[in-house]
Structure formats: C-alpha cells, structure tokens
Design a protein around this motif. Structure first.
Motif, PDB file in Angstrom:
ATOM      1  N   UNK A  19       0.789  -1.204   0.065  1.00 15.58           N
ATOM      2  CA  UNK A  19      -0.020   0.038  -0.002  1.00 15.58           C
ATOM      3  C   UNK A  19       0.894   1.288   0.006  1.00 15.58           C
ATOM      4  N   UNK A  20      -0.025   2.479   0.171  1.00 19.05           N
ATOM      5  CA  UNK A  20       0.785   3.564  -0.062  1.00 19.05           C
ATOM      6  C   UNK A  20       1.985   3.807   1.101  1.00 19.05           C
ATOM      7  N   UNK A  21       1.235   3.729   2.349  1.00 15.14           N
ATOM      8  CA  UNK A  21       2.221   3.853   3.290  1.00 15.14           C
ATOM      9  C   UNK A  21       3.534   3.119   3.262  1.00 15.14           C
ATOM     10  N   UNK A  22       3.644   1.785   3.091  1.00 20.88           N
ATOM     11  CA  UNK A  22       4.846   0.863   2.777  1.00 20.88           C
ATOM     12  C   UNK A  22       5.575   1.442   1.654  1.00 20.88           C
ATOM     13  N   UNK A  23       4.804   1.977   0.649  1.00 25.26           N
ATOM     14  CA  UNK A  23       5.650   2.275  -0.527  1.00 25.26           C
ATOM     15  C   UNK A  23       6.309   3.690  -0.183  1.00 25.26           C
ATOM     16  N   UNK A  24       5.706   4.572   0.678  1.00 28.29           N
ATOM     17  CA  UNK A  24       6.516   5.786   0.963  1.00 28.29           C
ATOM     18  C   UNK A  24       7.779   5.581   2.189  1.00 28.29           C
ATOM     19  N   UNK A  25       7.409   4.381   2.782  1.00 32.44           N
ATOM     20  CA  UNK A  25       8.607   3.686   3.589  1.00 32.44           C
ATOM     21  C   UNK A  25       9.574   3.521   2.934  1.00 32.44           C
ATOM     22  N   UNK A  26       9.553   2.657   1.809  1.00 33.92           N
ATOM     23  CA  UNK A  26      10.638   2.439   0.985  1.00 33.92           C
ATOM     24  C   UNK A  26      11.383   3.454   0.385  1.00 33.92           C
ATOM     25  N   UNK A  27      10.567   4.553   0.029  1.00 31.52           N
ATOM     26  CA  UNK A  27      11.045   5.837  -0.747  1.00 31.52           C
ATOM     27  C   UNK A  27      12.122   6.401   0.653  1.00 31.52           C
ATOM     28  N   UNK A  28      11.631   6.541   1.890  1.00 36.76           N
ATOM     29  CA  UNK A  28      12.099   7.302   2.924  1.00 36.76           C
ATOM     30  C   UNK A  28      13.533   6.551   3.377  1.00 36.76           C
ATOM     31  N   UNK A  29      13.554   4.981   3.284  1.00 37.97           N
ATOM     32  CA  UNK A  29      14.498   4.308   3.734  1.00 37.97           C
ATOM     33  C   UNK A  29      15.435   4.376   2.382  1.00 37.97           C
ATOM     34  N   UNK A  30      15.272   4.377   1.289  1.00 39.42           N
ATOM     35  CA  UNK A  30      16.093   4.542  -0.044  1.00 39.42           C
ATOM     36  C   UNK A  30      17.003   5.900   0.335  1.00 39.42           C
ATOM     37  N   UNK A  31      16.186   6.868   0.628  1.00 41.96           N
ATOM     38  CA  UNK A  31      16.965   8.302   0.545  1.00 41.96           C
ATOM     39  C   UNK A  31      17.799   8.555   1.979  1.00 41.96           C
ATOM     40  N   UNK A  32      17.170   7.773   2.840  1.00 39.30           N
ATOM     41  CA  UNK A  32      17.969   7.479   4.238  1.00 39.30           C
ATOM     42  C   UNK A  32      19.294   6.667   4.168  1.00 39.30           C
ATOM     43  N   UNK A  33      19.355   5.927   3.312  1.00 35.32           N
ATOM     44  CA  UNK A  33      20.564   4.835   3.100  1.00 35.32           C
ATOM     45  C   UNK A  33      21.563   5.655   1.947  1.00 35.32           C
ATOM     46  N   UNK A  34      21.051   6.414   1.025  1.00 37.77           N
ATOM     47  CA  UNK A  34      21.831   7.045   0.207  1.00 37.77           C
ATOM     48  C   UNK A  34      22.266   8.380   0.920  1.00 37.77           C
ATOM     49  N   UNK A  35      21.584   9.144   1.800  1.00 42.78           N
ATOM     50  CA  UNK A  35      22.268  10.172   2.616  1.00 42.78           C
ATOM     51  C   UNK A  35      22.454  11.258   1.770  1.00 42.78           C
ATOM     52  N   UNK A  36      22.964  12.434   2.569  1.00 44.60           N
ATOM     53  CA  UNK A  36      23.520  13.716   1.819  1.00 44.60           C
ATOM     54  C   UNK A  36      24.404  13.417   0.978  1.00 44.60           C
ATOM     55  N   UNK A  37      25.413  12.443   1.053  1.00 46.30           N
ATOM     56  CA  UNK A  37      26.375  12.233  -0.101  1.00 46.30           C
ATOM     57  C   UNK A  37      25.857  11.670  -1.391  1.00 46.30           C
ATOM     58  N   UNK A  38      24.540  11.147  -1.175  1.00 46.73           N
ATOM     59  CA  UNK A  38      23.872  10.778  -2.476  1.00 46.73           C
ATOM     60  C   UNK A  38      24.382   9.425  -2.941  1.00 46.73           C
ATOM     61  N   UNK A  39      24.769   8.380  -1.970  1.00 47.91           N
ATOM     62  CA  UNK A  39      25.423   7.311  -2.406  1.00 47.91           C
ATOM     63  C   UNK A  39      24.418   6.155  -3.102  1.00 47.91           C
ATOM     64  N   UNK A  40      24.960   5.405  -4.053  1.00 50.52           N
ATOM     65  CA  UNK A  40      24.141   4.770  -4.744  1.00 50.52           C
ATOM     66  C   UNK A  40      23.813   3.467  -3.781  1.00 50.52           C
ATOM     67  N   UNK A  41      22.541   3.068  -3.715  1.00 51.09           N
ATOM     68  CA  UNK A  41      22.346   2.016  -2.957  1.00 51.09           C
ATOM     69  C   UNK A  41      21.408   0.747  -3.989  1.00 51.09           C
ATOM     70  N   UNK A  42      21.558  -0.309  -3.423  1.00 58.05           N
ATOM     71  CA  UNK A  42      20.938  -1.308  -4.276  1.00 58.05           C
ATOM     72  C   UNK A  42      19.479  -1.593  -3.456  1.00 58.05           C
ATOM     73  N   UNK A  43      18.542  -2.030  -4.669  1.00 62.55           N
ATOM     74  CA  UNK A  43      17.284  -2.420  -4.131  1.00 62.55           C
ATOM     75  C   UNK A  43      17.276  -3.462  -2.824  1.00 62.55           C
ATOM     76  N   UNK A  44      18.222  -4.604  -2.921  1.00 62.73           N
ATOM     77  CA  UNK A  44      18.491  -5.252  -2.055  1.00 62.73           C
ATOM     78  C   UNK A  44      18.712  -4.961  -0.559  1.00 62.73           C
ATOM     79  N   UNK A  45      19.519  -3.569  -0.662  1.00 62.17           N
ATOM     80  CA  UNK A  45      19.676  -3.113   1.011  1.00 62.17           C
ATOM     81  C   UNK A  45      18.374  -2.455   1.252  1.00 62.17           C
ATOM     82  N   UNK A  46      17.617  -1.855   0.289  1.00 61.91           N
ATOM     83  CA  UNK A  46      16.464  -1.092   0.866  1.00 61.91           C
ATOM     84  C   UNK A  46      15.608  -2.071   1.101  1.00 61.91           C
ATOM     85  N   UNK A  47      15.299  -3.486   0.618  1.00 62.35           N
ATOM     86  CA  UNK A  47      14.422  -4.458   0.812  1.00 62.35           C
ATOM     87  C   UNK A  47      14.669  -4.904   2.198  1.00 62.35           C
ATOM     88  N   UNK A  48      15.982  -5.164   2.638  1.00 64.61           N
ATOM     89  CA  UNK A  48      16.602  -5.430   3.969  1.00 64.61           C
ATOM     90  C   UNK A  48      16.102  -4.494   4.983  1.00 64.61           C
TER      91      UNK A  48
END
Length: 223
Positions: A19-48
C-alpha cells in the motif's frame, strides 16, 4: 478518453504488492541509506531495511525514479536533490511535503495523461486507473495507487463519491480565501489548524501553499 501517448519516456506504475504507506517507507529508507552524499544503494539493501520483498522494492524505486525523487535505474539508485528535500520535511510537515511532491508530479507523464482524460469532467477512479495503466499493466491496483500518488501530490482531487477531478485555474480561490500567515503557536499551520487545512478543496490548498512558499522564498521545483 483517448489513449495516453506511448511516446512519453520512462512510464512506470507504482507497485501493486503493497500500500501507499509502505511505498512511502521504501522511498524514505532509500533516501536515508543514500544520505546527503547521495550514495548509490541497491534495491536489496532497501528491501532488507524495510523488510519487504526485493521485487516489491524494485518496483517502488523504479516508479519514484521516474518522478525525480531518486536518480538511477536497474536496482541501483541514489537520492535526488528533490528527494532529499522531501524526506527532510515529510516526517514533520506533511502539508509542505505534499507541496514538494506537487512540484515534481505536475509535469509527470501520469499527470499530463490524467488531465487530458479529465478534460471533459470528472470520472470514476477505476475508469481513470484503467486508462492510465494501458500498455503498462493489467493489475488494477497499480493504476489506483498511481491515482493515490497524484492525489497526494495535489495534482488530482477525489470527491466523496469516488470521482476524480483535475483542478483548473478557474477553480482557484479569490478574495474569500484566508491570507496565509506564519504559525502563531504549535497548533497552527499556515495560520490555520490541521482540521481546517484538511477541509480545504485541493485547488485552494495548492494556491495557499504556493503563496506561503513565495512569502518564505521556497522554490518547490528547485533541484
């Protein structure tokens, strides 16, 4: 309704797997893992991080990439400048987060197609969803989630009967709309309480937020 243009590049739909809320959580997690340095993250990292299936996360990230919240492709993404700005304000200020989304979604292929489909008036959400997902997916949930994101981004409005409207400049409020002013206490946002803000029609909310951000010198479309 005419068929949306197949010439528009990078057309993608939200996942139908969550649903919408989990989708939003995926986006927030991806941005958090990437961080201000805008590191490249893999889908598998976000999934974990969010404890969702890899395919679900990949579909989410691909969609957000087409919107401009992420940069990248093929399971490798980094936060965009717009994504970082959204992630910074969304947890504390949902209203401003919606305004930032509006700046990204208003020219997205789905917004253009939806406005064309609604040129003659509102339609049922299910009909619009089917129209938007032609050539992309047969799963009706993906089209409905796309509409949900367009509503979240203040591009579309859904009434209490389930019909979807495309706000136009003709609907923008006139002098009767309250003038925006900075909060005077912790219970006010834009000079109004949350209940009052939520009760505003979509066009009035967009106009009010636009005036407020102009006053503060905020550019919702800034990279």
């Amino acid at each position: 309704m005419s068929h949306p243009s197949d010439a528009i590049p990078e057309r993608a739909l939200p996942t139908n797997r969550t649903g919408m809320r989990p989708q939003e959580n995926v986006l927030l997690a991806a941005i958090r893992l990437s961080g201000p340095s805008r590191l490249v993250v893999k889908s598998s990292q976000v999934a974990t991080e969010v404890r969702l299936g890899g395919e679900t996360v990949t579909e989410c990230l691909r969609f957000f990439g087409t919107v401009g919240l992420l940069d990248g492709a093929r399971g490798r993404y980094s936060a965009s400048a717009a994504g970082l700005a959204w992630a910074e304000v969304r947890p504390e200020d949902h209203t401003r987060g919606r305004l930032l989304l509006h700046g990204l979604f208003k020219d997205h292929w789905s917004a253009q197609a939806a406005r064309a489909a609604l040129a003659d008036g509102p339609v049922e959400g299910e009909a619009l969803a089917q129209y938007l997902q032609q050539g992309l997916s047969s799963n009706p949930r993906r089209g409905m989630y796309l509409i949900e994101w367009l509503v979240e981004a203040l591009v579309l409005h859904r009434d209490r009967f389930g019909r979807v409207h495309a706000p136009t400049d003709e609907n923008l409020p006139g002098a009767s709309m309250p003038s925006p002013r900075p909060p005077t206490d912790g219970n006010l946002i834009l000079g109004m309480n949350v209940q009052r803000l939520h009760s505003l029609p979509t066009t009035q909310l967009v106009a009010l937020l636009g005036t407020y951000t102009d006053m503060l010198g905020i550019d919702a479309d800034a990279p």
